[in-house]
Enzyme design. Structure first.
Site, PDB file in Angstrom:
ATOM      1  N   PHE A   1       0.820  -1.208   0.000  1.00 52.94           N
ATOM      2  CA  PHE A   1       0.000   0.000   0.000  1.00 52.94           C
ATOM      3  C   PHE A   1       0.856   1.261   0.000  1.00 52.94           C
ATOM      4  O   PHE A   1       0.496   2.274  -0.591  1.00 52.94           O
ATOM      5  CB  PHE A   1      -0.945   0.005   1.211  1.00 52.94           C
ATOM      6  CG  PHE A   1      -2.095   0.945   1.045  1.00 52.94           C
ATOM      7  CD1 PHE A   1      -2.031   2.237   1.524  1.00 52.94           C
ATOM      8  CD2 PHE A   1      -3.240   0.553   0.389  1.00 52.94           C
ATOM      9  CE1 PHE A   1      -3.082   3.116   1.364  1.00 52.94           C
ATOM     10  CE2 PHE A   1      -4.307   1.421   0.219  1.00 52.94           C
ATOM     11  CZ  PHE A   1      -4.220   2.701   0.703  1.00 52.94           C
ATOM     12  N   CYS A   2       1.968   1.218   0.704  1.00 52.47           N
ATOM     13  CA  CYS A   2       3.023   2.251   0.658  1.00 52.47           C
ATOM     14  C   CYS A   2       2.691   3.554   1.368  1.00 52.47           C
ATOM     15  O   CYS A   2       3.592   4.186   1.913  1.00 52.47           O
ATOM     16  CB  CYS A   2       3.422   2.567  -0.779  1.00 52.47           C
ATOM     17  SG  CYS A   2       4.062   1.152  -1.676  1.00 52.47           S
ATOM     18  N   ASP A   3       1.468   4.002   1.371  1.00 50.55           N
ATOM     19  CA  ASP A   3       1.138   5.300   1.975  1.00 50.55           C
ATOM     20  C   ASP A   3      -0.116   5.152   2.824  1.00 50.55           C
ATOM     21  O   ASP A   3      -1.139   5.777   2.564  1.00 50.55           O
ATOM     22  CB  ASP A   3       0.937   6.356   0.893  1.00 50.55           C
ATOM     23  CG  ASP A   3       0.739   7.748   1.489  1.00 50.55           C
ATOM     24  OD1 ASP A   3       1.299   8.006   2.563  1.00 50.55           O
ATOM     25  OD2 ASP A   3       0.009   8.558   0.889  1.00 50.55           O
ATOM     26  N   LEU A   4      -0.014   4.331   3.854  1.00 52.38           N
ATOM     27  CA  LEU A   4      -1.165   4.029   4.705  1.00 52.38           C
ATOM     28  C   LEU A   4      -1.371   5.170   5.700  1.00 52.38           C
ATOM     29  O   LEU A   4      -0.466   5.513   6.466  1.00 52.38           O
ATOM     30  CB  LEU A   4      -0.922   2.708   5.440  1.00 52.38           C
ATOM     31  CG  LEU A   4      -2.065   2.141   6.274  1.00 52.38           C
ATOM     32  CD1 LEU A   4      -3.303   1.966   5.418  1.00 52.38           C
ATOM     33  CD2 LEU A   4      -1.664   0.817   6.892  1.00 52.38           C
TER      34      LEU A   4
ATOM     35  N   SER B   1       2.800  10.342   2.948  1.00 49.41           N
ATOM     36  CA  SER B   1       2.808  11.076   4.209  1.00 49.41           C
ATOM     37  C   SER B   1       3.972  10.604   5.068  1.00 49.41           C
ATOM     38  O   SER B   1       4.122   9.417   5.343  1.00 49.41           O
ATOM     39  CB  SER B   1       1.487  10.866   4.942  1.00 49.41           C
ATOM     40  OG  SER B   1       1.537  11.460   6.208  1.00 49.41           O
TER      41      SER B   1
END
Length: 1303
Positions: A119-122, A182
Site C-alpha cells: 500500500f506504501c502510503d497508509l 505522508s
C-alpha cells in the site's frame, strides 16, 4: 455505455471532485471521481491494482471513463466518512473499538500483501467506513507491486500518453515528487530512502492503531527535520487516551504496538506475529490459518527481492514482469502487468466522441459550497468524506466547457411538471361524467367488494369470472336482461378502479369478451358501457402482457369511430377508451425499451385522432384528441412517433389560439410541447406557418401553465439550433422573457433563466440588453431564495440548478469582454485616425463595458469576477484611457465623443464598485499598485474635469484601503516593495501637481488631502515629502479658503492631515508655526467646540465631536512640543550653561493665544466622550503649567461650577488629583483667580469635602495654603502656613509672560 446520474458533491481536491452518483436505470449508488488528466499516472495505477480485487475491506473498483477534459473513476460508495474524520470527531477510541477496527485493517492489508501489493502510503484519510462500520482501503494512487519502481511506472504512463518516450529520463525525475506519501506514518527505513516492503506497511499499521487509541500519531512535529529525527531516533511514548475516563492500554495492546513500531525492520513483527497475537482474541484465526497454509512465501520473497524491477517489463511482459526470485509469483495477479501500455485504457464514448454527457446532473440540488478534500497523492483521497479538509488546498474555479454546459442544460429543458399525466377517461376538465352506480339486487352474482376480490382463491375467482362472462354473453334481449347487463358493466367499472383487480381482469378471458361485445352489442348503451369498462381497465392496469388483444381493441374502436364519425356523442364515448389503450401500449413499450410487432398501432387510429383535432369538431372531441396526444407523447415509444406528422404542430397551435376554454388551450399547448420533445420540427412548423412574432406574443399569456409550456418550447428550439439566429437576435423576445422573471411561478422563472442562458451563449451582445433590463437584480433575488441553509420550497431545487448554470456562464463573460476591449484598443493604440475596420471593432466591444459594471456591483458575481486577471486587464484598459486622455490615441472619430466619454466613465465606475469591498483587494494588493494606480495617477492630471475628479477620488480611496491593510504572513517583503513603488509614484507624479489640485473648487481638495492623510498615517516618513514639496503653505491656504465650512469634507481632511504632521516626531514644527498654526488652531477649535457645546443644535454634534477629537490631538501635540522646548531651556538655565533660552521664550510668546482655549477646555472636561474628556484634561494641565492663570476667564462662575461637579463626581483619585493640580496652578499664579475661588461657595464646599480624604497633601496643600494666607492678611494674623506646610512646596521655576525665573 451506461450513463450515470450525479448527485451532490461530497469531496473536492486541487484537481479532483468527488460526487455521489447512481447508475442510470438502477438504484446502485456509487462514488464518482472527476479528475483532471494530469493525474492519469495515479489513476491508472489505482485502476491496474484494484480492477480485479473483490474484498470486503477494499473499496471496489467498478469502471473508469475518459472524456475530453477529465478522467472519471467509478468506485464503491462509502457513506461513513474516513477513519481520519472519526478520530478527529471522537478524539480517541476505546480499546475494544480499536480491536474491531484493527481486525478490518489487518484483514484488508493482509489480503493486499498476499496479492503482492504494497500500500506504501497508509494513513487514516485513505481508510473509509461503510455504513455498518466496516473499514475499507481506498486511494491506491501510490500503491505498487512489490519490487517495482513506481517512478518508472508513472513516467511510462506519462510517456505513453505523450506519444513517445524520448523524455523518459526527465519524466522519471519529475515523478519522484509525485510518489512521496505522508511522512508521519512512514517507517524509519523509508525515511532513509530504502524501498517499501511488507514490514514498512506493518509499521504504518502500528501508527494507525496507536493514533486510534491516543488520538494522535506516535511521531508528530511541525517541522520535517524534527519529525525525521523523532522517527529515526526516538521511541514512541506509551499511548494515553485523551479522555481520562477511558481505561489505559492493556499489556497485549502495548506489546502489539511495540512489535509493530520496532525501528529495525528485522526485529519488527512479521505477518505471523501480527496474526497470532493475543490482542485480537482469536478474531483473526481464519486469516492466521490462511497465512500458515501458504507457508508465508510472499513475505519471505519480498524481503529477499534483490531490487526494484523495471516498470517497462511490468507493463509489457507478463512473464518478465513478475518479481524475480519470488517462488510465489503465481500469486501476483497478471492484471498488474500489461503487454501493451494501451491495454489498460478508460472507456470512451460510443463513436469516439469524447464528451461528458454520460454523467448527468440529477434534479437534486448541488451544494454551492462543498467541503474540500485534498486528493493529491500522499494527502489521502477520501471519496466519501466531505469533512476531510486540507489546510493547503485551494478552491479551484473549474468552469464548464460549452459542451458540458449545454449537456447539463438539455437535462433541464423538461421537468416533471412539464410531463404530468392526467386521465383521459372521466377527466372532469374535459367532460363531467355522472358517478357510476350499480344495484346489487339485480346483479345476479355476488357483489364482491374490491377487498373481497383481492383475497378470493383461484377457484372462487374463476367461478366469479365465469358468472360475469356468462351474464355479459347472455343473448336474452328482454328489457330486464339488458338492464341487468348494464348494471353488471357498471359494477365492473367500479371494481376496475383498483389496480390489482384491473390487471387481473385485463388478462382474463373477460377482456376478449368485452371486445366482442363492442362489435356485436345490440345497442349503443351496452357498447358505451363496454367501452367504459375497457377504458377503466386500461387506465388502472399496472402491466400488459403480449397475449392481451389490446391492438384488436384499438382497431375496433378506430373502426367504430370512423363509421360513426358524424356522431359527436359516440366519439365522446369511444375516444377516451381509445386514448387509454394507446397510452397503455406506449408506456409498456417504453418500459420494455424496444418496439414489439404485436403492439403496432394501425395508421387509421392516428388518422382518426387527427380528424378529431380539426376545426369544426365539438370542443369536447377536440379536447379528448389533444389529451390523447399529450399523454401518448409523454413517452418515448413508437406510438408517440406515430403523431409526428407535418400538420400536427399547426393543428395543435390553431386549437390553442382559437379555443375559448382555458383547459383546452393548456392541453393543446402541452401536447405541442410534448410532441416537440419527440420531434422539434413540430414547433418549427408552427413558427414557419404563423410567424415568429405571433408565437412570441403568446408568452404574454395570463395563464401560468401556458407561459411555462411556451418557455419549454423555445428552450427546446434553442437547444437544437432551429431558428437559433432569429431568436438570439430578437430583442423583443429577450425583453419578453426577462419580464417573465417577475412571475410568481418558480418553474416559469427557472425556465426563463434557462432560455436566457441559451441566448447569451450564442449572442453575447444580448447580455448588455439583459443587464439593462435588471437581469442581475433578478438573479440576486432568486439566489437568496435558493441559498444553502434556507428551507427549500417546491421548485426551488430546479430554479437553483438553472440559476447556477446561468451564473457559471455569466462569470466567464467579463474576462472575454475585457479581452475584446483590450484587443480593440491595442489595435488603435497610438493612432489618430483608426481605420473603418478598427472603428467597427471599437463600436462592437466598448459598449459592452457596462456589463462588467453590472456584474461587479452584484454580490453574486463580484467575488467570482474580481480576480487577479480581471484587475490586470482593468489596469491595462486604464493605460489605454491614459493614452486617449493624452491625445496619443483618438477614438472619438471612430465611436463619437459621447460614446468615448461614456466608456471612460463606466470603466472608472466599475473600479469604484470594486473598492467598495476592500476584502477583494487584499489578495491582489501588488496587482492594484502595479497596474491600476499608475494610470489613475496620470488621469488625475487630465484636462477633463470629470475624469480628473473621478480618478482622484478612486486614487484617494484605493490608496487609503491599500495602506491600511496589514500584509499576510510571508508577504512582508512584497508589501514593502509595493509600498516603495507607491511612495515613488506619488512623489514623482502626483505631488508636483498638488499646488494646482489643492486650489481647485470642492471636492477636489478633499480627495487630494484624504490621500495625503492615508499616506502620512501609513508612512510617517511621508511627512518629509509633504514638507519638501512645499505643501505646508498650501495646506494653510486651503484652511483659509474653506474655514467658513468647518464641518465640510475638505476641513475634515485638512485637520486630519495637520494632526499627522504635528504627531510626527521629526516634523518641522517651526515651519508650521511660521504659517500661523496657532491662530488657525485657535479659530478652528473655538468654532468646533462651540458647536459641540451647543445643546440646542444636535444635528452637528456628532460630526463636530469627531472633528474636535482631531483638533484636541493637534492641540496636545503643540503643547507637548512647547513643553519639551521650555523644559530643555530650563534645564540649560539650571545647569548654569550659557545656552540661549530665547527660542523657548519666543515659542511661549507665539503660543500664548492658546490660553484663550482654557475657557473652552474646562466645559469639555465632563464630556460623555471619554477621549475628548481625557485629552481636554491633558491639554488644560499643560496650558496651566506653562501659563498659569494668565486667562482671567479661567475660573469664571460657570467653570468653577464645572470644577466643583467634577471633583464630587470623579471617583478615581488620579482624576481628582489632576483637577486639584490645575486649580492649584491657577490660584497660586493669579491672585484674582484666588479671589474668585474664595467667593464661589460650591467649589469651596467641594474642596472642603475632599480635604479629609487628601489629608492636606499635594495639590490640596497648595490651594489651602493660598486660601489661608489671604484670610490671614484680611484679619491681621501673621502669615504662617497652616499645619507648618511650606507655602509653595519645593523650589520650582515659574513662567510668567515670556520670562523664566525662580519662584
Amino acid at each position: 455505455m451506461e450513463n450515470f446520474v450525479l448527485y451532490e458533491e461530497i469531496g473536492r481536491g486541487s484537481r479532483t471532485v468527488v460526487y455521489k452518483g447512481r447508475r442510470k436505470g438502477t438504484i446502485n449508488f456509487v462514488a464518482i471521481l472527476c479528475t483532471e488528466k494530469c493525474k492519469r499516472p495515479e489513476i491508472t495505477n489505482w485502476v491496474r491494482l484494484t480492477h480485479e480485487i473483490k474484498h470486503k475491506n477494499i473499496v471496489t473498483f467498478h469502471e473508469w471513463y475518459e472524456t475530453s477534459n477529465h478522467l472519471w473513476l467509478v468506485v464503491e460508495l462509502c457513506t461513513g466518512g474516513s477513519l481520519e474524520t472519526v478520530i478527529a470527531q471522537d478524539e480517541n477510541l476505546p480499546e475494544d473499538v480499536v480491536r474491531e477496527f484493527g481486525v478490518d485493517l489487518v484483514t484488508g492489508l493482509h489480503h493486499l500483501h498476499r496479492l503482492g501489493i504494497l500500500f506504501c502510503d497508509l494513513s487514516p484519510g485513505k481508510i473509509l467506513l461503510e455504513g455498518p462500520g466496516t473499514l475499507k482501503f481506498s486511494n491506491f494512487c501510490l500503491a505498487k507491486v512489490a519490487g517495482e519502481s513506481l517512478e518508472e511506472f508513472f513516467a511510462l504512463v506519462a510517456a505513453e500518453e505523450g506519444g513517445g518516450d524520448s523524455g523518459e529520463n526527465a519524466l522519471k525525475k519529475s515523478m519522484k515528487t509525485r510518489v512521496r506519501g505522508s511522512l508521519i506514518y512512514a517507517a524509519p527505513e523509508i525515511v532513509k530512502g530504502t524501498e517499501f516492503s511488507v514490514t514498512s506497511d506493518l509499521w504504518s499499521l502500528g501508527c494507525l492503531l496507536y493514533e486510534m487509541f491516543s488520538g494522535k500519531p506516535p511521531f508528530f512535529s511541525e517541522t520535517v527535520s524534527e519529525l525525521v529525527e523523532k522517527i529515526l531516533y526516538e521511541d514512541p511514548l506509551p499511548p494515553i487516551p485523551k479522555d481520562s475516563s477511558f481505561p489505559k492500554a492493556s499489556s497485549d495492546f502495548l506489546n502489539l504496538l511495540d512489535g509493530l513500531l520496532q525501528k529495525d525492520p528485522q526485529k519488527r513483527f512479521s505477518w505471523e506475529g501480527v496474526l497470532q497475537h493475543p490482542f485480537w482474541k482469536d478474531a483473526l484465526r481464519g486469516e492466521d490459518s490462511g497465512w500458515a497454509s501458504e507457508d508465508s512465501p510472499f513475505s519471505r520473497n519480498v524481503m529477499e527481492c534483490s531490487g526494484p524491477h523495471d516498470s517497462r517489463e511490468l507493463l509489457q511482459s507478463p512473464k518478465n514482469g513478475q518479481a524475480k526470485g519470488q517462488k510465489a509469483a503465481h500469486r501476483l495477479s497478471q492484471s498488474f502487468r500489461l503487454e501493451n501500455p494501451t491495454e489498460l485504457r478508460p472507456k470512451s464514448i460510443m463513436g469516439g466522441q469524447l464528451n461528458e454527457s454520460i454523467f448527468l446532473l440529477s434534479s437534486r440540488p448541488t451544494p454551492r459550497t462543498s467541503a474540500m478534500v485534498e486528493l493529491n497523492p500522499g494527502e489521502g483521497e477520501d471519496p466519501s468524506s466531505p469533512q476531510k479538509t486540507s489546510p493547503l488546498s485551494k478552491m479551484t474555479s473549474g468552469h464548464l466547457s460549452q459542451g458540458a454546459l449545454e449537456s447539463q442544460m438539455r437535462e433541464l429543458i423538461y421537468t416533471d411538471s412539464d410531463l404530468v399525466i392526467t386521465p383521459i377517461i372521466d377527466n372532469p376538465k374535459i367532460m363531467k361524467q355522472p358517478a357510476i352506480k350499480f344495484d346489487p339486487k339485480i346483479l345476479h352474482l355476488p357483489a364482491y367488494s374490491v377487498e373481497k376480490l383481492l383475497v378470493l382463491k383461484d377457484q372462487d375467482w374463476n367461478d366469479f369470472l365465469q358468472q360475469v362472462c356468462s351474464q355479459i354473453d347472455s343473448s336474452e334481449k328482454s328489457t330486464g336482461a339488458l338492464r341487468a347487463k348494464l348494471n353488471l358493466l357498471c359494477y365492473l367499472c367500479v371494481v376496475a378502479t383498483h389496480k390489482e383487480v384491473a390487471t387481473r381482469l385485463l388478462h382474463s378471458p373477460l377482456f376478449q369478451l368485452l371486445i366482442q361485445h363492442l362489435r356485436i352489442a345490440p345497442n349503443w348503451d351496452i357498447r358505451s358501457k363496454v367501452a367504459r369498462v375497457v377504458g377503466m381497465l386500461a387506465l388502472h392496469t399496472t402491466e400488459l402482457q403480449e397475449n392481451v388483444p389490446v391492438i384488436e381493441a384499438i382497431t375496433l374502436l378506430t373502426e367504430l369511430i370512423r363509421e360513426n364519425f358524424r356522431s359527436g356523442k359516440l366519439k365522446q364515448c369511444l375516444l377516451p377508451t381509445l386514448g387509454q389503450l394507446l397510452y397503455l401500449v406506449a408506456t409498456q413499450e417504453e418500459k420494455n425499451q424496444h418496439s414489439r410487432d404485436c403492439w403496432a398501432v394501425p395508421l387509421a387510429a392516428y388518422t382518426v385522432l387527427m380528424r378529431c383535432l380539426r376545426e369544426g369538431e365539438e370542443r369536447v372531441v377536440n379536447h379528448m384528441a389533444a389529451k390523447i396526444i399529450e399523454n401518448v407523447c409523454t413517452t418515448f415509444s413508437a406510438q408517440a412517433q406515430g403523431f409526428t406528422t407535418g400538420e400536427i404542430g399547426p393543428v395543435l397551435w390553431h386549437l390553442f389560439r382559437h379555443s375559448t376554454v382555458d383547459a383546452l388551450r393548456i392541453t393543446a399547448i402541452s401536447a405541442l410541447c410534448r410532441i416537440t420533445r419527440q420531434s422539434p420540427t413540430a414547433f418549427q412548423n408552427v413558427i414557419e406557418k404563423v410567424g415568429l412574432n405571433a408565437v412570441i406574443s403568446s408568452l404574454a399569456s395570463a395563464i401560468c401553465k401556458v407561459q411555462q409550456y411556451m418557455l419549454t418550447l423555445f428552450t427546446a428550439m434553442l437547444s437544437c439550433g432551429i431558428h437559433l439566429q432569429r431568436l438570439i437576435q430578437e430583442k423583443d423576445f429577450v425583453s419578453t422573457v426577462i419580464r417573465l422573471l417577475d412571475s410568481p411561478s418558480t418553474p416559469i422563472r427557472a425556465k426563463a433563466f434557462l432560455v436566457l442562458l441559451y441566448i447569451l451563449i450564442h449572442n453575447r451582445d444580448m447580455l448588455l440588453l439583459s443587464c439593462q433590463a435588471r437581469l442581475v437584480m433578478y438573479i440576486e433575488r432568486d439566489s437568496r431564495k435558493t441559498s444553502p441553509g434556507k428551507e427549500q420550497q417546491s421548485g426551488n431545487e430546479y430554479l437553483a440548478r438553472c440559476l447556477d448554470l446561468l451564473i457559471q456562464h455569466m462569470v466567464q463573460e467579463p474576462p472575454r469582454i475585457l479581452g475584446d476591449i483590450l484587443n480593440a484598443l491595442a489595435n488603435v493604440s497610438g493612432r489618430k485616425h483608426p481605420s473603418t475596420v478598427q472603428g467597427k471593432q471599437l463600436k462592437m466591444c466598448l459598449p459592452m463595458m457596462p456589463v462588467v459594471l453590472h456584474l461587479v456591483m452584484s454580490q453574486v458575481f463580484r467575488p467570482q469576477v474580481v480576480t487577479e486577471e480581471f484587475l490586470f486587464s482593468y489596469g491595462t484598459i486604464l493605460s489605454h484611457i491614459k493614452s486617449i486622455d493624452l491625445g496619443e490615441t483618438n477614438i472619438d472619430g471612430a465611436i463619437g465623443i459621447v460614446a468615448s466619454e461614456e466608456f471612460i466613465k463606466v470603466t472608472l465606475s466599475a473600479f469604484e464598485a470594486v473598492i467598495q469591498y476592500p476584502v477583494l483587494l487584499a489578495d491582489y494588493r501588488s496587482t492594484v499598485m502595479d497596474y491600476i494606480l499608475p494610470p489613475l495617477v496620470s488621469l488625475v492630471q487630465s484636462q477633463n474635469v470629470e475624469w480628473r475628479l473621478f480618478s482622484l477620488r478612486l486614487l484617494s480611496e484605493t490608496t487609503t484601503l491599500l495602506v491600511s491593510q496589514e500584509p499576510e504572513d510571508g508577504d512582508e517583503e512584497a508589501s514593502c516593495d509595493s509600498d516603495s513603488s507607491l511612495l515613488a509614484l506619488i512623489r514623482d507624479e502626483l505631488l508636483p501637481q498638488y499646488e494646482h489640485i489643492l486650489m481647485e473648487p470642492d471636492p477636489v481638495p478633499a480627495y487630494a488631502l484624504k490621500l495625503l492623510v492615508a499616506m502620512t498615517e501609513h508612512n510617517p516618513a511621508f511627512t518629509r515629502l509633504v514638507e519638501e514639496s512645499k505643501l505646508v503653505p498650501l495646506i494653510f491656504e486651503v484652511i483659509l479658503e474653506h474655514q467658513e465650512s468647518i464641518l465640510g469634507n475638505t476641513m475634515q481632511s485638512v485637520i486630519a492631515l495637520l494632526n499627522n504632521l504635528v504627531a510626527y516626531k521629526d516634523s518641522n514644527m517651526q515651519l508650521l508655526y511660521e504659517q500661523g498654526l496657532v491662530g488657525h488652531v485657535c479659530n478652528m477649535f473655538t468654532e468646533t467646540a462651540t458647536l459641540c457645546l451647543d445643546r440646542d443644535n444636535k444635528t452637528n454634534t456628532e460630526p463636530a465631536s469627531t472633528l474636535l477629537a482631531s483638533l484636541l490631538d493637534i492641540l496636545l501635540g503643540m503643547l507637548t512640543y512647547t513643553s519639551r522646548i521650555v523644559r530643555q531651556a530650563l534645564q540649560v538655565q539650571k545647569s548654569g550653561s550659557r545656552g540661549d533660552t530665547q527660542a523657548a521664550e519666543d515659542l511661549l510668546l507665539l503660543s500664548k493665544p492658546l490660553t484663550d482655549l482654557i475657557s473652552l477646555l474646562i466645559p469639555l472636561l465632563p464630556s460623555e466622550d471619554p477621549e475628548i474628556s481625557e485629552v481636554s484634561s491633558k491639554c488644560l494641565s499643560i496650558l496651566v503649567q506653562l501659563y498659569g492663570g494668565e486667562n482671567p476667564e479661567s475660573l469664571s462662575p460657570e467653570n468653577m461650577v464645572t470644577f466643583a461637579n467634577l471633583l464630587m463626581t470623579k471617583e478615581d483619585p488620579k482624576d481628582q488629583k489632576l483637577l486639584l493640580r490645575i486649580l492649584k496652578r491657577m490660584v497660586t499664579s493669579n491672585e484674582r483667580l484666588l479671589e474668585s475661588l474664595k467667593n464661589t461657595g460650591s467649589l469651596l464646599q467641594a474642596l472642603e469635602r475632599l480635604a479629609p480624604a487628601h489629608r492636606l497633601r499635594g495639590p490640596w496643600a497648595g490651594i489651602s495654603c493660598a486660601l489661608f494666607q489671604q484670610r490671614a492678611a484680611a484679619q491681621g494674623i501673621p502669615e504662617l502656613p497652616p499645619y507648618g506646610i511650606p507655602c509653595c512646596g519645593p523650589s520650582h521655576k515659574r513662567v510668567t509672560g515670556v520670562k523664566l525665573y525662580p519662584c
